[in-house]
Design an enzyme around this catalytic site. Structure first.
Site, mmCIF file in Angstrom:
data_model
loop_
_atom_site.group_PDB
_atom_site.id
_atom_site.type_symbol
_atom_site.label_atom_id
_atom_site.label_comp_id
_atom_site.label_asym_id
_atom_site.label_seq_id
_atom_site.Cartn_x
_atom_site.Cartn_y
_atom_site.Cartn_z
ATOM 1 N N GLU A 112 9.557 -15.475 -6.082
ATOM 2 C CA GLU A 112 8.238 -16.178 -5.660
ATOM 3 C C GLU A 112 7.763 -15.146 -4.791
ATOM 4 O O GLU A 112 8.035 -14.378 -4.048
ATOM 5 C CB GLU A 112 8.713 -17.230 -4.781
ATOM 6 N N TYR A 124 5.461 -6.427 -9.844
ATOM 7 C CA TYR A 124 6.318 -7.090 -10.865
ATOM 8 C C TYR A 124 5.942 -7.253 -12.270
ATOM 9 O O TYR A 124 6.658 -7.235 -13.118
ATOM 10 C CB TYR A 124 6.502 -8.547 -10.026
HETATM 11 C C1 COA Z 1 5.022 -4.196 -2.998
HETATM 12 C C2 COA Z 1 5.767 -2.881 -2.647
HETATM 13 C C3 COA Z 1 7.366 -3.203 -2.483
HETATM 14 C C4 COA Z 1 5.552 -1.841 -3.784
HETATM 15 O O1 COA Z 1 6.534 -0.737 -3.210
HETATM 16 P P1 COA Z 1 6.328 0.693 -4.145
HETATM 17 O O2 COA Z 1 7.307 1.485 -3.915
HETATM 18 O O3 COA Z 1 5.012 1.324 -3.613
HETATM 19 O O4 COA Z 1 5.991 0.159 -5.482
HETATM 20 P P2 COA Z 1 6.114 1.497 -6.960
HETATM 21 O O5 COA Z 1 5.652 2.643 -6.450
HETATM 22 O O6 COA Z 1 7.301 1.235 -7.551
HETATM 23 O O7 COA Z 1 4.694 0.754 -7.805
HETATM 24 C C5 COA Z 1 5.013 0.502 -9.187
HETATM 25 C C6 COA Z 1 3.527 0.055 -9.585
HETATM 26 O O8 COA Z 1 3.301 -1.503 -8.973
HETATM 27 C C7 COA Z 1 1.837 -1.150 -8.470
HETATM 28 N N1 COA Z 1 1.547 -1.236 -7.158
HETATM 29 C C8 COA Z 1 2.391 -0.887 -6.136
HETATM 30 N N2 COA Z 1 1.819 -0.849 -4.975
HETATM 31 C C9 COA Z 1 0.510 -1.189 -5.344
HETATM 32 C C10 COA Z 1 -0.949 -1.382 -4.458
HETATM 33 N N3 COA Z 1 -0.456 -1.013 -3.054
HETATM 34 N N4 COA Z 1 -1.894 -1.433 -5.138
HETATM 35 C C11 COA Z 1 -1.912 -1.799 -6.449
HETATM 36 N N5 COA Z 1 -0.954 -1.545 -7.363
HETATM 37 C C12 COA Z 1 0.475 -1.344 -6.629
HETATM 38 C C13 COA Z 1 1.448 -0.326 -9.417
HETATM 39 O O9 COA Z 1 1.110 -0.635 -10.856
HETATM 40 C C14 COA Z 1 2.369 0.900 -9.271
HETATM 41 O O10 COA Z 1 2.258 1.798 -10.179
HETATM 42 P P3 COA Z 1 1.362 3.183 -10.043
HETATM 43 O O11 COA Z 1 1.664 3.610 -8.707
HETATM 44 O O12 COA Z 1 1.764 4.155 -11.003
HETATM 45 O O13 COA Z 1 -0.085 2.793 -10.220
HETATM 46 C C15 COA Z 1 5.590 -2.067 -1.184
HETATM 47 O O14 COA Z 1 4.019 -2.033 -1.260
HETATM 48 C C16 COA Z 1 5.815 -2.922 0.147
HETATM 49 O O15 COA Z 1 6.998 -2.733 0.545
HETATM 50 N N6 COA Z 1 4.966 -4.010 0.395
HETATM 51 C C17 COA Z 1 5.325 -4.641 1.823
HETATM 52 C C18 COA Z 1 6.435 -5.748 1.265
HETATM 53 C C19 COA Z 1 6.173 -6.741 0.465
HETATM 54 O O16 COA Z 1 5.227 -7.164 -0.023
HETATM 55 N N7 COA Z 1 7.263 -6.872 -0.274
HETATM 56 C C20 COA Z 1 7.307 -7.702 -1.562
HETATM 57 C C21 COA Z 1 7.783 -9.145 -1.094
HETATM 58 S S1 COA Z 1 7.893 -10.217 -2.506
#
Ligand code: COA
Length: 162
Positions: A112, A124
């Site tokens: 979720e 995701y």
């Molecule tokens: C969401 C989160 C976990 C993503 O982590 P990350 O290591 O930056 O993600 P990745 O580098 O593996 O991203 C893979 C893909 O996801 C998408 N994505 C990730 N972050 C994004 C952003 N800020 N905006 C748009 N797309 C995004 C993109 O498609 C990305 O591929 P690309 O960079 O080639 O475009 C991180 O932003 C975070 O820790 N956020 C705060 C905590 C949170 O929201 N956790 C989720 C709880 S369910």
């Protein structure tokens, strides 16, 4: 396009020794961080797992918490340090967790996520999860709906992944 950028990380299972570092990361990443008690509770459950990602220097850069329930995986929490985002660390952690659960009999995975958390939803979806429903006003402070997401076939994702 940032898909060519990634970072070398090592992934390991969290132990109690990692707790102070994980708490520090948790406070950086989340507005409402999990408490130490919540991490200890998860670590005491035999179906709950926490994987940590470290950069080559050893610095903790992210974590994922998930449950392995009979034949399903549930992702509970995933967080990456701000200055280490968009380096595919969350994708690698999620893939490692999905593979771990697949090898233990999970065919599908669910989670979720806040409807307003567009970055997480996009992450995701990039892994093959699909939106499967909404829980209205599921989250408080701030109030938000939960999007229920499912990855119906873990194997087909792992088969495509490097
Ligand atoms: C969401 C989160 C976990 C993503 O982590 P990350 O290591 O930056 O993600 P990745 O580098 O593996 O991203 C893979 C893909 O996801 C998408 N994505 C990730 N972050 C994004 C952003 N800020 N905006 C748009 N797309 C995004 C993109 O498609 C990305 O591929 P690309 O960079 O080639 O475009 C991180 O932003 C975070 O820790 N956020 C705060 C905590 C949170 O929201 N956790 C989720 C709880 S369910």
């Amino acid at each position: 396009m940032r898909s060519d950028i990634s970072m070398e990380i090592t992934i390991s299972e969290m132990t109690l020794y990692d707790l102070p570092e994980v708490m520090e990361l948790e406070r950086e990443v989340f507005f409402w961080p999990w408490t130490e008690e919540m991490f200890r509770d998860e670590m005491s459950r035999d179906y709950s797992f926490i994987f940590l990602a470290r950069e080559p220097s050893g610095l903790l850069v992210g974590f994922i918490c998930f449950w392995m329930l009979i034949d399903e995986m549930h992702i509970l929490n995933l967080g990456i340090r701000k200055r280490y985002r968009r380096l595919k660390i969350a994708s690698k952690l999620a893939l490692a967790a999905l593979e771990f659960c697949y090898l233990r009999g999970a065919g599908a995975a669910t989670l979720e996520v806040r409807e307003k958390n567009k970055a997480a939803i996009k992450l995701y979806k990039s892994l093959g999860f699909e939106e499967a429903g909404i829980r209205k006003n599921y989250y408080e402070s701030p109030r938000d709906n939960a999007v229920i997401m499912w990855l119906y076939d873990i194997y087909s994702l792992l088969e495509k992944s490097p």
